[in-house]
Each structure stands twice: as C-alpha cells, then as structure tokens.
Design a protein around this motif. Sequence first.
Motif, short mmCIF file in Angstrom:
data_model
loop_
_atom_site.label_atom_id
_atom_site.label_comp_id
_atom_site.label_asym_id
_atom_site.label_seq_id
_atom_site.Cartn_x
_atom_site.Cartn_y
_atom_site.Cartn_z
N SER A 167 32.81 39.94 39.09
CA SER A 167 33.94 40.58 39.75
C SER A 167 35.08 39.59 39.99
O SER A 167 36.26 39.94 39.87
N VAL A 168 34.73 38.34 40.33
CA VAL A 168 35.76 37.32 40.48
C VAL A 168 36.44 37.04 39.15
O VAL A 168 37.66 36.94 39.06
N ALA A 169 35.65 36.94 38.09
CA ALA A 169 36.21 36.70 36.76
C ALA A 169 37.17 37.82 36.36
O ALA A 169 38.26 37.57 35.82
N GLU A 170 36.80 39.07 36.66
CA GLU A 170 37.67 40.20 36.32
C GLU A 170 38.95 40.18 37.14
O GLU A 170 40.05 40.44 36.62
N ALA A 171 38.83 39.88 38.44
CA ALA A 171 40.02 39.79 39.29
C ALA A 171 40.96 38.69 38.81
O ALA A 171 42.19 38.86 38.80
N CYS A 172 40.40 37.57 38.39
CA CYS A 172 41.23 36.47 37.88
C CYS A 172 41.93 36.85 36.59
O CYS A 172 43.10 36.51 36.38
#
Length: 424
Positions: free
Chosen positions: A384-389
């Motif tokens: 989810s962090v990777a997608e937000a970034c």
Amino acid sequence: MHALLVTVGSAGDVHPFVGLGRALTGRGHRATLVTNAYFEPLARRAGLEFIDSSPDGKFYSVLNNPHVWHRFRGFGIIMREAVLPLLRPIYDIVAEHAGPDTVVVASSLALGARIAQEKLRVPLATVHLAPAVFRTDYDGPRLPGAALGARVPVALKRLQYWLADRVVIDRILAPAVNGFRAELGLPTQRRLLKDWWNSPQLVLGAFPEWFAPPQPDRPPQTVLTGFPLYDEGDLGEPSDEVREFIAAGGPPIAFTPGSANVHGREFFAVAVEACHRLGRRGVLLTRFPDQLPANLPNTVRHFDFVPFGWLLPRSAAVVHHGGIGSTAQGLAAGVPQLLMPLGFDQFDNAARIERLGCGDWLPLRRFTAANVTAVLARLLESPSVAEACRRTASLSRGQRALTAMCEAIERLGSATQRAIPGVA
C-alpha cells in the motif's frame, strides 16, 4: 521585468527562489537573489544577480545554537536572531534597487519586504513554501502544542491562534516591527502573522492542492502553484564517486537531518546502525561532516550534497527532518519517507505524508536504531505504501510549478501601478 527575489533561511528556503530566478531569466526577465552571502556562489552559478541581505554573516552562526531545533524555543531564536535583524537591511535593499519595472517576490520571513510594499507601493508577491503557515478555522495545520484539526471546535482554534499571537508571536515580533514602522510613518500592526505578513496583492502557495487542499478562508489572493522541486540538478552532474557508489549495489536509503542542521550526530549514528540491521546500503548527506561516525562501513557513504531529483529515484527510501523541500522531493521520486520532525512546519509535513500513505514519522525521543529499523522495514515491504508513492510521483510529474509562479508574478507586474517615490 526585474524580480527582486528575497528569501530568509537555509537551502530549503533558497533553492525554490534560485529555481524561480532561472525560470524568470529564461522568460526574458532580470532576476536578483537577495539572501545570505553563503548562497552567493550558487546564485552566480545559476546566472542570477546577487545582493547580500546580511552583511554581518550572522545567519549561519545562529544554527550553532543547539536550541534552534527545539519544537517550542526554536521559533523565538530564529525570529530574534535571524529574522528581525534583517528588517531594515531588506527594506533598504528594496528601496535602493526597486524601479518602475520591479516586482518583489519574498519568502514568508522576509518581513522587511512587506514593510517596503506598504511604504513604497512596490508590487509584492509573498511566497509560502509550506501549507503550515496558512491559518484556517477549518482543517488547520498540525503544529507543536496546538489542536487545529477539522474536529476541533472553531472557537477553540481561534482562541489558540489568539493566545499564540498575544503571548508568543507579537511579544517577539511586534516591538521591532512596529518600532521600524513608526520610523517610516506607518501605523502599528497587531497579530502580525495572522493576515499582515501576506502581501495584499499576491500570495503564492508553493505546493499542490492534493498535498494541502484549499480551505474556504484561505486569503483570496492566494495562488497554489505546486512544488518548485528545484535542487541544483541543472547546474551540474553528480560526481563520479556518487555515480559509482549508486551503481555498485542495490538502492540505498538516503539520510539527511536538514541542510542547516549542525547537531545531527545522533541522527547519523542511528542511520548507520539501521542500515546495518536492515542489510541495506546508505547515503548520508551533510555539509558538516564532523557530525558523522568516525568510521563508516563500506556500505554507507557520505556526500556533502547530491541533488534529490537525481538521488531519490535511485534510492529505496529517504529519512529526513520533514522540511518541505525534502518532503516534496520524496513525493516526486515516489519513495517511502520516514520523517523526524523537530519544529516549525515539519510536524505538519509529517502528518500529511502519513495521511497520504507515503510514509511515517517518529518524534525525536523515539528516533532510535530499533524504531527506525522497524518502521523502515514496514515501509519498504508494504504494497500500500508502494502504491501511494507511485500515485504521488505520478501527480508530481504533472506539475509546472515554476511556470505557474512566473505567470502569476508576470500578471502582478502587468496589473500593478508602479509608483515608487524617488525612483525615476
């Protein structure tokens, strides 16, 4: 048009004005950077004219005060020692160099430029680099010791702002500001950081709406431009040493406590230990290498400076103090961020990174090797962090911030009656 670009602060405050100056000169205008002499070599390399706003060279000596980064005491130190002494010098520079084709573009703390706008009627654009400086009765910024969020009653938010002005801000600023104003025949002003410090003609919010959505009571003369993202990357390539280290292994974690932080010894010790525990390479960025551990492992390298626009897309994550420049560069690069906010706007920037899902933050007292290792491991492994970034990187690529700033300044220059007493 001649743009007097007046800024007070460290590299994070100066870089956007250098980028703006280069953009303005590229559009056929004249641009003069007005700031501390420490940045004169940068201004000259960027092709800008330069005027030293602090001939005593005191600004960087202020940073030796260990309390300058205190979440509460730092405000008073910066204001008394770095901002108020520049009231008259900045005013005098504007008075001497402003002509009928001049527009002044000044950072939040260049209060002498605001006084010059009142007295001399020179066109002025105020530039706020971070959303934390905008007061609002709605969803307010996250500031140390204050509760200003959307769920807080409006009456309570107004009371907190009033108390801050009455007990802290005006007590520090008003005697010097109003004393100088009286010399110039200008009336007394109260609650200086409420409305007065904003130019009545143009306020540039140098950040995008998706980072800080506009509030209904934002000053109507405000234009949001997006992040300027200037980092000297157009003035030269990274050194061979930097390129070789990056190419020699997996993406490193980049660490910086801020370009003006001379008290980062513990920060860097934690950085080296966290890299060891994670089995990751690291890049330590500071122009003050006496803060670094004595013997760095081969997997961790120190560099004085590397443009973030080049380094961060080649990094696994970035750990920093929460300055708006570093925060914006991390969002544009699409890398997870771990922030260690110390004061000023940094807590608000940290809260926005957390809300966007692009990272997390640790207060100074919890910035330990164990905690940094645990948080970085979670951020680096999170889909989810990777997608937000990826999402914020995509949004950042669509920005034309420096162009938007230039266009707003050009409109101000065209629309304003330039009547400056004593200027032919």
